[in-house]
Scaffold this motif. Structure first.
Motif, PDB file in Angstrom:
ATOM      1  N   GLY A  22      28.839  49.360  26.856  1.00  0.00           N
ATOM      2  CA  GLY A  22      27.913  49.248  25.575  1.00  0.00           C
ATOM      3  C   GLY A  22      26.701  48.692  25.652  1.00  0.00           C
ATOM      4  N   LEU A  23      28.372  47.159  24.713  1.00  0.00           N
ATOM      5  CA  LEU A  23      26.717  45.996  24.198  1.00  0.00           C
ATOM      6  C   LEU A  23      27.060  45.131  26.119  1.00  0.00           C
ATOM      7  N   SER A  24      27.748  45.304  26.839  1.00  0.00           N
ATOM      8  CA  SER A  24      28.251  44.299  27.737  1.00  0.00           C
ATOM      9  C   SER A  24      26.615  44.495  28.562  1.00  0.00           C
ATOM     10  N   ALA A  25      25.833  45.089  28.826  1.00  0.00           N
ATOM     11  CA  ALA A  25      24.781  45.918  29.229  1.00  0.00           C
ATOM     12  C   ALA A  25      23.906  45.025  28.717  1.00  0.00           C
ATOM     13  N   LEU A  26      23.848  44.630  27.523  1.00  0.00           N
ATOM     14  CA  LEU A  26      22.965  43.418  27.239  1.00  0.00           C
ATOM     15  C   LEU A  26      22.661  42.193  27.842  1.00  0.00           C
ATOM     16  N   THR A  27      23.477  41.662  29.081  1.00  0.00           N
ATOM     17  CA  THR A  27      23.551  40.867  29.616  1.00  0.00           C
ATOM     18  C   THR A  27      22.671  41.448  30.148  1.00  0.00           C
ATOM     19  N   GLY A  28      22.897  42.137  31.209  1.00  0.00           N
ATOM     20  CA  GLY A  28      22.283  42.547  32.239  1.00  0.00           C
ATOM     21  C   GLY A  28      23.314  42.211  33.709  1.00  0.00           C
ATOM     22  N   CYS A  29      24.722  41.764  33.212  1.00  0.00           N
ATOM     23  CA  CYS A  29      25.362  40.822  34.123  1.00  0.00           C
ATOM     24  C   CYS A  29      26.984  42.066  34.205  1.00  0.00           C
ATOM     25  N   ALA A  30      26.984  42.925  34.798  1.00  0.00           N
ATOM     26  CA  ALA A  30      28.303  43.711  34.788  1.00  0.00           C
ATOM     27  C   ALA A  30      28.103  43.593  36.622  1.00  0.00           C
ATOM     28  N   ASN A  31      28.826  43.746  37.444  1.00  0.00           N
ATOM     29  CA  ASN A  31      29.593  44.509  38.303  1.00  0.00           C
ATOM     30  C   ASN A  31      30.481  45.118  38.489  1.00  0.00           C
ATOM     31  N   PHE A  32      30.126  45.485  39.765  1.00  0.00           N
ATOM     32  CA  PHE A  32      31.626  46.757  39.943  1.00  0.00           C
ATOM     33  C   PHE A  32      32.346  46.543  41.681  1.00  0.00           C
ATOM     34  N   TYR A  33      33.172  46.871  40.779  1.00  0.00           N
ATOM     35  CA  TYR A  33      34.324  46.021  43.118  1.00  0.00           C
ATOM     36  C   TYR A  33      35.416  47.193  42.678  1.00  0.00           C
ATOM     37  N   ARG A 158      46.905  56.080  44.609  1.00  0.00           N
ATOM     38  CA  ARG A 158      45.975  55.659  43.183  1.00  0.00           C
ATOM     39  C   ARG A 158      44.887  54.426  43.810  1.00  0.00           C
ATOM     40  N   GLN A 159      44.037  54.433  42.982  1.00  0.00           N
ATOM     41  CA  GLN A 159      42.991  53.089  43.177  1.00  0.00           C
ATOM     42  C   GLN A 159      42.429  52.392  41.977  1.00  0.00           C
ATOM     43  N   VAL A 160      41.327  51.388  42.317  1.00  0.00           N
ATOM     44  CA  VAL A 160      41.262  50.578  41.197  1.00  0.00           C
ATOM     45  C   VAL A 160      40.009  50.126  41.350  1.00  0.00           C
ATOM     46  N   LEU A 161      39.232  50.186  39.963  1.00  0.00           N
ATOM     47  CA  LEU A 161      37.181  50.223  40.123  1.00  0.00           C
ATOM     48  C   LEU A 161      37.976  48.697  39.269  1.00  0.00           C
ATOM     49  N   TRP A 162      37.648  47.758  39.326  1.00  0.00           N
ATOM     50  CA  TRP A 162      36.717  46.635  38.626  1.00  0.00           C
ATOM     51  C   TRP A 162      35.468  46.318  38.073  1.00  0.00           C
ATOM     52  N   THR A 163      34.963  46.078  36.994  1.00  0.00           N
ATOM     53  CA  THR A 163      34.030  46.102  35.831  1.00  0.00           C
ATOM     54  C   THR A 163      33.917  44.280  35.700  1.00  0.00           C
ATOM     55  N   THR A 164      33.357  43.486  36.387  1.00  0.00           N
ATOM     56  CA  THR A 164      33.233  41.907  35.348  1.00  0.00           C
ATOM     57  C   THR A 164      31.806  42.345  34.709  1.00  0.00           C
ATOM     58  N   ILE A 165      32.109  41.258  33.643  1.00  0.00           N
ATOM     59  CA  ILE A 165      31.101  41.403  32.784  1.00  0.00           C
ATOM     60  C   ILE A 165      30.499  39.792  32.367  1.00  0.00           C
ATOM     61  N   GLY A 166      29.749  39.608  32.618  1.00  0.00           N
ATOM     62  CA  GLY A 166      29.274  38.021  32.450  1.00  0.00           C
ATOM     63  C   GLY A 166      29.398  37.424  32.850  1.00  0.00           C
ATOM     64  N   ALA A 167      30.175  35.807  32.503  1.00  0.00           N
ATOM     65  CA  ALA A 167      30.614  34.717  33.362  1.00  0.00           C
ATOM     66  C   ALA A 167      32.001  35.022  34.011  1.00  0.00           C
ATOM     67  N   LYS A 168      32.069  35.894  34.606  1.00  0.00           N
ATOM     68  CA  LYS A 168      34.062  36.524  34.965  1.00  0.00           C
ATOM     69  C   LYS A 168      32.988  36.467  36.588  1.00  0.00           C
ATOM     70  N   GLY A 169      34.495  35.803  37.335  1.00  0.00           N
ATOM     71  CA  GLY A 169      34.075  35.964  39.094  1.00  0.00           C
ATOM     72  C   GLY A 169      34.498  37.304  39.589  1.00  0.00           C
ATOM     73  N   ALA A 170      34.359  37.178  40.838  1.00  0.00           N
ATOM     74  CA  ALA A 170      34.515  38.840  41.699  1.00  0.00           C
ATOM     75  C   ALA A 170      35.890  38.193  41.579  1.00  0.00           C
ATOM     76  N   PRO A 171      36.914  40.063  41.480  1.00  0.00           N
ATOM     77  CA  PRO A 171      38.527  39.897  41.187  1.00  0.00           C
ATOM     78  C   PRO A 171      38.142  39.883  43.558  1.00  0.00           C
ATOM     79  N   PRO A 172      40.192  38.830  43.337  1.00  0.00           N
ATOM     80  CA  PRO A 172      40.549  38.935  44.863  1.00  0.00           C
ATOM     81  C   PRO A 172      40.770  39.999  45.555  1.00  0.00           C
ATOM     82  N   ASP A 173      40.358  40.296  47.068  1.00  0.00           N
ATOM     83  CA  ASP A 173      40.695  41.071  47.512  1.00  0.00           C
ATOM     84  C   ASP A 173      39.638  42.097  46.903  1.00  0.00           C
ATOM     85  N   ALA A 174      38.768  42.639  46.766  1.00  0.00           N
ATOM     86  CA  ALA A 174      38.063  43.876  46.400  1.00  0.00           C
ATOM     87  C   ALA A 174      36.947  43.720  47.173  1.00  0.00           C
TER      88      ALA A 174
END
Length: 206
Positions: A22-33, A158-174
């Motif tokens: 909701g707030l992080s969308a203001l940065t335009g830096c959300a990524n999905f893995y 089970r499965q996992v969706l990772w969402t990185t926001i801001g200056a966070k790098g990509a999660p490993p093995d995703a």
């Protein structure tokens, strides 16, 4: 910015991770893995009965155990088409099937951490300078009941969706997805293929 906000509005029924944007969308830096630990099982690996029977399919998407009608409606056709294309059943129907076989698929979206919102909130306040990573868990349960069976076959994965926001790098093995819709499509195919594979390999499957 507005493209991300529109995407989050469309996908909010699918993932609690989107709520954290909701707030992080203001940065335009959300990524999905999508986590790589649960690859999709090819239909060729499923055990195909010599005489496949029709099955009545029930599908429900849940958010933390609560039925989510919007997400159920959005994903139902995709899940149905995937099971129809598996070759395991002669027909997949909404109405009661001849013989009475049933298959229930429940996909429950559960955050993997209790502080998911607080992480997104901090990132929003710092305009992306402090990156964060949110994990969304997806628990899929398949319940198959054959005609006359005393007990159903129940399989979970089970499965996992990772969402990185801001200056966070990509999660490993995703694997990075281009959008939340692509991520959820990939996750749903992975979990459904795995539980269906487990159902067909169960000794009591017939």
């Amino acid at each position: 910015m507005f493209a991300i906000l529109r995407g989050a509005a469309v996908a909010r029924a699918l993932s609690t991770a989107v709520l954290a944007l909701g707030l992080s969308a203001l940065t335009g830096c959300a990524n999905f893995y999508v986590d790589n630990k649960l690859p999709e099982v090819p239909a060729a690996q499923f055990v195909k009965p010599a005489e496949p029977r029709a099955v009545q399919l029930f599908f429900e998407f849940q958010s933390k155990g609560v039925p989510n009608q919007q997400a159920t409606a959005l994903l139902k056709t995709r899940i149905t088409d995937q099971i129809r294309g598996s070759g395991v059943f002669s027909a997949v129907t909404e109405a009661p099937a001849p013989g009475g076989a049933t298959l229930s698929i429940v996909l429950d979206n559960v955050p993997t951490s209790d502080d998911a919102f607080s992480k997104g909130f901090v990132t929003g306040l710092t305009f992306g300078l402090a990156g964060s990573q949110v994990g969304d868990g997806y628990l899929c349960t398949a319940t198959y009941r054959a005609p006359g069976a005393a007990e159903p076959i129940v399989k979970k994965t089970r499965q996992v969706l990772w969402t990185t926001i801001g200056a966070k790098g990509a999660p490993p093995d995703a694997t990075k997805a281009s959008s939340i819709d692509e991520a959820i499509t990939l996750i749903s195919r992975q979990v459904v293929s795995n539980v269906l594979n487990d159902v067909t390999h169960d000794p009591s499957f017939r």
